[in-house]
Motif scaffolding. Structure first.
Motif, mmCIF file in Angstrom:
data_model
loop_
_atom_site.group_PDB
_atom_site.id
_atom_site.type_symbol
_atom_site.label_atom_id
_atom_site.label_comp_id
_atom_site.label_asym_id
_atom_site.label_seq_id
_atom_site.Cartn_x
_atom_site.Cartn_y
_atom_site.Cartn_z
ATOM 1 N N LEU A 130 -0.097 -7.290 6.485
ATOM 2 C CA LEU A 130 0.686 -7.413 7.699
ATOM 3 C C LEU A 130 1.790 -5.983 7.242
ATOM 4 O O LEU A 130 2.010 -5.483 6.098
ATOM 5 N N ALA A 131 2.587 -5.864 8.565
ATOM 6 C CA ALA A 131 3.221 -4.712 8.295
ATOM 7 C C ALA A 131 4.734 -5.355 7.398
ATOM 8 O O ALA A 131 5.214 -5.912 7.771
ATOM 9 N N LYS A 132 5.137 -4.021 6.557
ATOM 10 C CA LYS A 132 6.134 -4.651 5.585
ATOM 11 C C LYS A 132 7.477 -4.405 6.763
ATOM 12 O O LYS A 132 7.587 -3.698 7.568
ATOM 13 N N ASP A 133 8.518 -4.170 5.804
ATOM 14 C CA ASP A 133 9.781 -3.680 6.604
ATOM 15 C C ASP A 133 10.036 -5.010 7.780
ATOM 16 O O ASP A 133 11.129 -4.925 8.243
ATOM 17 N N GLU B 109 10.346 -27.157 9.125
ATOM 18 C CA GLU B 109 10.867 -26.158 7.983
ATOM 19 C C GLU B 109 9.690 -25.658 7.579
ATOM 20 O O GLU B 109 8.628 -26.095 8.116
ATOM 21 N N ASN B 110 9.497 -24.608 8.144
ATOM 22 C CA ASN B 110 9.011 -23.717 8.177
ATOM 23 C C ASN B 110 9.105 -22.473 7.206
ATOM 24 O O ASN B 110 9.962 -22.195 6.588
ATOM 25 N N GLY B 111 7.500 -22.226 5.996
ATOM 26 C CA GLY B 111 7.743 -20.871 4.957
ATOM 27 C C GLY B 111 8.375 -18.945 5.747
ATOM 28 O O GLY B 111 7.708 -19.042 6.000
ATOM 29 N N VAL B 112 9.239 -18.390 5.024
ATOM 30 C CA VAL B 112 9.419 -16.837 5.349
ATOM 31 C C VAL B 112 8.173 -16.509 4.471
ATOM 32 O O VAL B 112 9.042 -16.442 3.125
ATOM 33 N N LEU B 113 8.130 -15.158 4.820
ATOM 34 C CA LEU B 113 7.758 -14.382 3.838
ATOM 35 C C LEU B 113 8.340 -12.660 3.909
ATOM 36 O O LEU B 113 8.492 -12.854 5.337
ATOM 37 N N GLU B 114 9.243 -12.411 3.041
ATOM 38 C CA GLU B 114 9.251 -11.426 3.327
ATOM 39 C C GLU B 114 8.602 -10.400 2.163
ATOM 40 O O GLU B 114 8.893 -9.879 1.446
ATOM 41 N N LEU B 115 8.910 -8.920 3.210
ATOM 42 C CA LEU B 115 7.954 -8.020 3.328
ATOM 43 C C LEU B 115 8.304 -6.855 3.205
ATOM 44 O O LEU B 115 9.449 -6.314 4.326
ATOM 45 N N LEU C 80 1.043 -1.304 -0.446
ATOM 46 C CA LEU C 80 -0.238 -0.086 0.059
ATOM 47 C C LEU C 80 0.809 1.204 -0.112
ATOM 48 O O LEU C 80 1.324 1.020 0.640
ATOM 49 N N LYS C 81 0.551 1.995 -0.991
ATOM 50 C CA LYS C 81 1.100 3.529 -0.556
ATOM 51 C C LYS C 81 0.613 4.501 0.425
ATOM 52 O O LYS C 81 1.428 5.198 0.749
ATOM 53 N N SER C 82 -0.272 3.934 0.747
ATOM 54 C CA SER C 82 -0.899 4.987 2.037
ATOM 55 C C SER C 82 -0.384 4.718 2.842
ATOM 56 O O SER C 82 -0.425 5.100 4.093
ATOM 57 N N LYS C 83 -0.248 3.494 3.894
ATOM 58 C CA LYS C 83 1.026 3.039 4.925
ATOM 59 C C LYS C 83 1.652 1.661 4.745
ATOM 60 O O LYS C 83 2.038 1.474 3.384
ATOM 61 N N PRO C 84 2.288 1.661 5.531
ATOM 62 C CA PRO C 84 3.408 1.140 6.066
ATOM 63 C C PRO C 84 3.191 -0.425 5.600
ATOM 64 O O PRO C 84 3.044 -1.431 6.539
ATOM 65 N N VAL C 85 1.980 -1.080 4.855
ATOM 66 C CA VAL C 85 1.601 -2.478 4.939
ATOM 67 C C VAL C 85 1.582 -3.551 3.231
ATOM 68 O O VAL C 85 1.473 -2.778 1.950
#
Length: 98
Positions: free
Chosen positions: A58-61, A92-98, A8-13
């Motif tokens: 989800l919060a990015k970064d 193993e768990n999967g990992v999301l990188e945001l 989203l451009k308007s939020k760090p999400v």
């Protein structure tokens, strides 16, 4: 399985959409560090085509570990950004990188 990310451009999400093809399954949930591994938090909705789908904001970064719970059995997404070993689950768990 598929993961789509919409920043989203308007939020760090980032809106993350999980799609799981599981025509024979009755229930699919996504659990992970973003919901304290609580299976009641994020059930996916079964679509007419047999896929299960759901979106989480989800919060990015950040990075998040996750797995799917398909009819009570844990499985990983083959499109995860990475994988991390979990001693507690001995898997193993999967990992999301945001």
């Amino acid at each position: 399985m598929a993961i789509t990310k919409q920043y989203l451009k308007s939020k760090p999400v980032c809106k993350v959409t999980f799609t799981v093809p599981a025509q024979e399954a009755n229930e699919v949930k996504v659990v992970g560090s973003f919901n304290e591994w609580n299976s009641e938090e994020t059930p996916l909705k079964k679509l007419k085509n047999g896929n299960f789908k759901g979106t989480v904001a989800l919060a990015k970064d950040h990075s998040y570990e996750f797995r799917y719970l398909v009819d009570g059995n844990y499985t990983n997404d083959d499109q995860a950004d990475a994988y991390a070993w979990n001693d507690y689950a001995a898997a193993e768990n999967g990992v999301l990188e945001l």
